[in-house]
Design an enzyme around this catalytic site. Structure first.
Site, short mmCIF file in Angstrom:
data_model
loop_
_atom_site.label_atom_id
_atom_site.label_comp_id
_atom_site.label_asym_id
_atom_site.label_seq_id
_atom_site.Cartn_x
_atom_site.Cartn_y
_atom_site.Cartn_z
N SER A 94 0.86 -1.18 0.00
CA SER A 94 0.00 0.00 0.00
C SER A 94 0.90 1.23 0.00
CB SER A 94 -0.87 -0.01 1.26
OG SER A 94 -0.02 0.07 2.39
N LYS A 95 0.27 2.37 -0.09
CA LYS A 95 1.04 3.62 -0.14
C LYS A 95 2.04 3.73 0.99
CE LYS A 95 -0.56 7.67 -2.50
NZ LYS A 95 -1.75 7.34 -3.28
#
Ligand code: GLU
Length: 467
Positions: free
Chosen positions: A238-239
């Protein structure tokens, strides 16, 4: 022997991340290993989501990492007539058919199937209707109703799909644009791609693509599907956990060699070797040694590799790399010779160029304010006496060399009975503002007499003013 031809075919609908970049890397390495050809193909048939800036970013990311391509970039959007020609061929052969099912109806049928607990599949309603082309007609591929489609995946081993699982997929949408599964096959055939190396998320597409190859009478390429990379503790990246644009790593002070080395090990191994030069990677790379289980993103390991490559980079080159990071801090370090000497004191102490630039600040800027705790401990009236003496002796010193400085401090330890660290810490603080820094003598030599004396005076002022 046929020449190996691989391709990287990103869609320009977003930035290149670790996963996509690793696909590019593996294709590049495989082509280079076999002295083959590496093709860049931009899959931009989704006109709404494709953006020119992403094409630029993809190219920039690849070039930064040294993943140069021999052909392309080809753009699918420029190849529409070719796809139509192949669509027509399938229609003429009776391997494809027009379908005018209304998208809203299809959706309803899909929902009904889901509600029944069935796998949503096109029900083949238009398959035998012999419809003619019209304004709202798509083209579907006639998937065989029986049998299996299988291949020996070079990454995963044998894989088989029951054809009944596959429905008649749309190969050309009503707006005349081919779908991914069709365009990719036409491209790979016409570009002579011999090896398709890509993420395992494409495994479900592969039987569909194989059936299209077969319908077009084309030889199959080898397929090799790579494992995904998971976030630490499992789950998708994820980010916050590794899924950042590749060029952000450059911004964060990573070297391309570190990233390449890191990415390759996320899905491939050569014994237990961890550090590979580019030449070694090209020499050793093989599909047989691709990992069978997913890699796990590990920032610490990436940092470790980055520190290694920083250390390995020749100082004049490192100076050039460091310069823009200093600029960001408002430091115009124009003298690259000087910067190389600075870098030489920090290259074993920094994990990223960002960190290195931060640690280099004191060479260019007033070291004040002093680290508070350190100043309390080391910039005291007692140390002022020694600082004055050191200042005097440095002033008298004809040449700042390692040996001369060593002698100077040795003499002082003998004369005062103090330990080296007791003499050195006040000086370190005066020169760098900190209690931890590169070797003191290196710093004194690099800063030079004038600057060193100036900073010693500032520290003495600081002590006297405190009284
Ligand atoms: N454009 C596809 C993607 O970005 C390429 C897939 C393939 O390599 O066939 O995933």
């Amino acid at each position: 022997m046929t020449v190996v031809r691989t391709r990287f075919s990103p869609s320009p609908t977003g930035s290149l991340h670790l996963g996509g970049t690793r696909t590019a890397l593996f294709n590049w390495l495989f082509a280079r290993h076999h002295q083959g050809v590496f093709i860049l193909r931009i899959e931009d048939t989704d006109r709404e989501r494709s953006e020119e800036r992403y094409v630029r970013e993809i190219k920039e990311s690849m070039l930064w990492l040294g993943l140069d391509w021999d052909e392309g970039p080809y753009f699918q959007s420029a190849r529409l007539p070719l796809y139509r020609e192949y669509i027509q061929r399938l229609l003429d052969q009776g391997e494809a058919y027009y379908c005018d099912c209304d998208p809203a109806d299809l959706e309803t049928r899909r929902q009904e199937a889901l509600a029944r607990g069935d796998k949503p599949k096109y029900d083949g309603r238009c398959r035998e209707l012999g419809l003619k082309p019209g304004p709202n007609t798509a083209v579907r591929f006639k998937t065989p109703l029986t049998g299996t489609t299988n291949w020996h995946d070079r990454g995963k081993g044998p894989i088989a799909f029951d054809n009944r699982e596959l429905d008649d997929l749309v190969i050309q949408r009503a707006d005349g644009i081919p779908t991914y599964n069709f365009a990719v096959v036409v491209d790979d055939i016409t570009m002579g791609v011999t090896h398709v190396i890509r993420g395992e998320d494409h495994i479900p597409n592969t039987p569909r693509q194989i059936l299209i190859y077969q319908a077009l009478g084309a030889a199959l390429p080898e397929f090799a599907h790579m494992t995904v990379t998971l976030a630490p503790g499992g789950g998708k990246l994820s980010k916050r956990r590794g899924a950042i644009p590749i060029l952000d790593y450059r911004e964060r002070g990573y070297l391309p060699q570190a990233l390449v080395n890191y990415m390759v090990r996320l899905g491939w191994a050569h014994g237990d070797q961890e550090i590979f030069s580019r030449e070694e990677l090209i020499k050793y790379f093989s599909l047989e040694h691709m990992s069978k289980s997913p890699g796990v993103y590990d920032e610490e390991k990436l940092l470790w590799l980055n520190a290694h490559y920083i250390k390995e980079t020749p100082l004049p080159e490192l100076a050039g790399l460091l310069q823009p990071f200093l600029e960001r801090l408002g430091i115009a370090a124009k003298d690259l010779n000087y910067l190389a000497r600075v870098a030489g004191t920090l290259n074993t102490r920094s994990k990223t160029l960002v960190e290195m630039a931060d640690q280099a600040r004191f060479y260019f800027q007033d070291p004040r304010p002093y680290e508070e705790k350190g100043a309390r401990k080391f910039l005291t009236p007692e140390s002022a006496v020694h600082l004055e003496e050191i200042k005097k002796r440095l002033e008298a010193l004809a040449e700042f060399s390692e040996a001369a400085l060593n002698q100077l401090f040795q003499d002082l330890t003998t004369e005062t009975g103090l330990k080296m660290v007791q003499l050195a810490q006040p000086v370190r603080l005066a020169l760098t503002g900190k209690t931890v820094s590169p070797g003191l003598f290196d710093i004194i030599i690099i800063l030079g007499k004038e600057e060193v004396l100036k900073r010693l005076n500032l520290a003495l002022d600081f002590i006297y003013k405190k009284q």
